[in-house]
Scaffold this active site. Sequence first.
Site, mmCIF file in Angstrom:
data_model
loop_
_atom_site.group_PDB
_atom_site.id
_atom_site.type_symbol
_atom_site.label_atom_id
_atom_site.label_comp_id
_atom_site.label_asym_id
_atom_site.label_seq_id
_atom_site.Cartn_x
_atom_site.Cartn_y
_atom_site.Cartn_z
ATOM 1 N N GLU A 153 8.998 19.505 40.448
ATOM 2 C CA GLU A 153 9.936 20.328 39.666
ATOM 3 C C GLU A 153 9.512 21.788 39.700
ATOM 4 O O GLU A 153 9.464 22.475 38.683
ATOM 5 C CB GLU A 153 10.008 19.816 38.216
ATOM 6 C CG GLU A 153 10.341 18.336 38.125
ATOM 7 C CD GLU A 153 10.543 17.825 36.705
ATOM 8 O OE1 GLU A 153 10.662 18.636 35.765
ATOM 9 O OE2 GLU A 153 10.596 16.584 36.535
ATOM 10 N N GLU B 221 6.517 11.673 31.907
ATOM 11 C CA GLU B 221 5.841 12.330 30.774
ATOM 12 C C GLU B 221 5.296 11.384 29.708
ATOM 13 O O GLU B 221 5.529 11.580 28.517
ATOM 14 C CB GLU B 221 6.801 13.347 30.130
ATOM 15 C CG GLU B 221 7.297 14.386 31.125
ATOM 16 C CD GLU B 221 8.237 15.430 30.522
ATOM 17 O OE1 GLU B 221 8.604 15.287 29.344
ATOM 18 O OE2 GLU B 221 8.582 16.379 31.235
HETATM 19 C C1 XIL Z 1 15.639 19.493 32.127
HETATM 20 C C2 XIL Z 1 16.961 19.916 32.761
HETATM 21 O O1 XIL Z 1 16.695 20.831 33.785
HETATM 22 C C3 XIL Z 1 17.876 20.516 31.721
HETATM 23 O O2 XIL Z 1 19.166 20.766 32.283
HETATM 24 C C4 XIL Z 1 18.005 19.585 30.514
HETATM 25 O O3 XIL Z 1 18.746 20.222 29.516
HETATM 26 C C5 XIL Z 1 16.641 19.194 29.980
HETATM 27 O O4 XIL Z 1 15.862 18.642 31.019
HETATM 28 N N1 XIL Z 1 10.813 17.977 32.854
HETATM 29 C C6 XIL Z 1 11.645 17.030 33.419
HETATM 30 C C7 XIL Z 1 13.079 17.353 33.628
HETATM 31 O O5 XIL Z 1 11.169 15.969 33.855
HETATM 32 O O6 XIL Z 1 13.891 16.216 33.509
HETATM 33 C C8 XIL Z 1 13.555 18.437 32.684
HETATM 34 O O7 XIL Z 1 14.881 18.792 33.075
HETATM 35 C C9 XIL Z 1 12.628 19.621 32.719
HETATM 36 C C10 XIL Z 1 11.245 19.227 32.303
#
Ligand code: XIL
Length: 339
Positions: A239, A133
């Site tokens: 994701e 990101e």
């Molecule tokens: C999220 C997790 O799923 C949660 O458990 C945590 O509290 C916050 O992070 N983008 C990403 C992930 O790259 O690492 C994030 O994961 C969600 C958004």
Amino acid sequence: MPSLRERFADAFEIGVALGGKLSKDYTPAELELISTQFSNITPENCMKPALIHPEENRYDFATPDDLVAFARQYWLNVTGHCLVWHQQCPDWIFADQGKPAPRDLVLQRTRQHIRQVLSWYRGALQGIDVVNEAIDDGPGYIRKSKWTQCIGDDYVEMAFRFAAEFGEGIRLYYNDYSIEMPEKREKAIRLVRDLKAKGLRVDGIGIQGHWMLDKVPFTELDKAIPEFAALGCKVMITELDLDMVRRETSGANPTAAESARDDPYVNGCPDAVLARQAQQYGELFHLFERHQRHITRVAFWGLHDGRSWLNSWPRKRTNHALLFDRQCRPKPAVAAVVA
Ligand code: XIL
């Protein structure tokens, strides 16, 4: 019906993000679901800088080691997540006796962090998200954060430099959300092209894929996948989830917070809504299959509806975002995806 990993064995890996410790936080039914349906696992949190490296001289490898051991036992590949990110990042990296640390010190610590994690997991990781990101959501290019404050916009370049130095045999990825959309896509292409022009290795681009029901950007994905591939990168959906309960925040900025509102599907999601979800998941995998020569992995962000981060982000609600329900039973979307 074939399992997901069997169905797509010739096309791409099917991944899943897992939180907690596999050896104690998962039921037998969950472990069975992981090992039969998926071919690649990603630690949902425990490899993030703040968790794996909470203090300068202390690493916490126990939880990721547990995940790696599980993966070995079941012949699953592991994708690391993530070396450098502006969230879930410990403050000590940026501080020096109560003052902001100078560039050289932050660089040296970043190099040490990357060196230690990649060396510890040499042979265990198939690939890793080196930077997560980094692209600005607004008109800017690189997102402003402590990383840019202390190092400069070239922190991305430096992270890939260190990752290449210590990551022999580990594929190196850039991962971000909404980079399939034109505004961020153009910047992602510029970033990866610049890194490659500097001779750095970027093996893959991860499109996170936190989409909303009825708002899946099919047309943009259709353009983004070949455009990323044309840079000489593999493409991954890293994701994936389909948010079923309206949220205001698009993208996936974890600091976004919404105040409590109605929770329409607290007692279950109506069949008609699940059918729409099935149709959209099916169409997505149809699109991924059309681009399969560019795609190496499609990974879900969570094992089943009960374990999705969308139950708590950006506000508490009862979500139904994934392919399996809270009892690990396949939802209608599974049949649509397989078909
Ligand atoms: C999220 C997790 O799923 C949660 O458990 C945590 O509290 C916050 O992070 N983008 C990403 C992930 O790259 O690492 C994030 O994961 C969600 C958004």
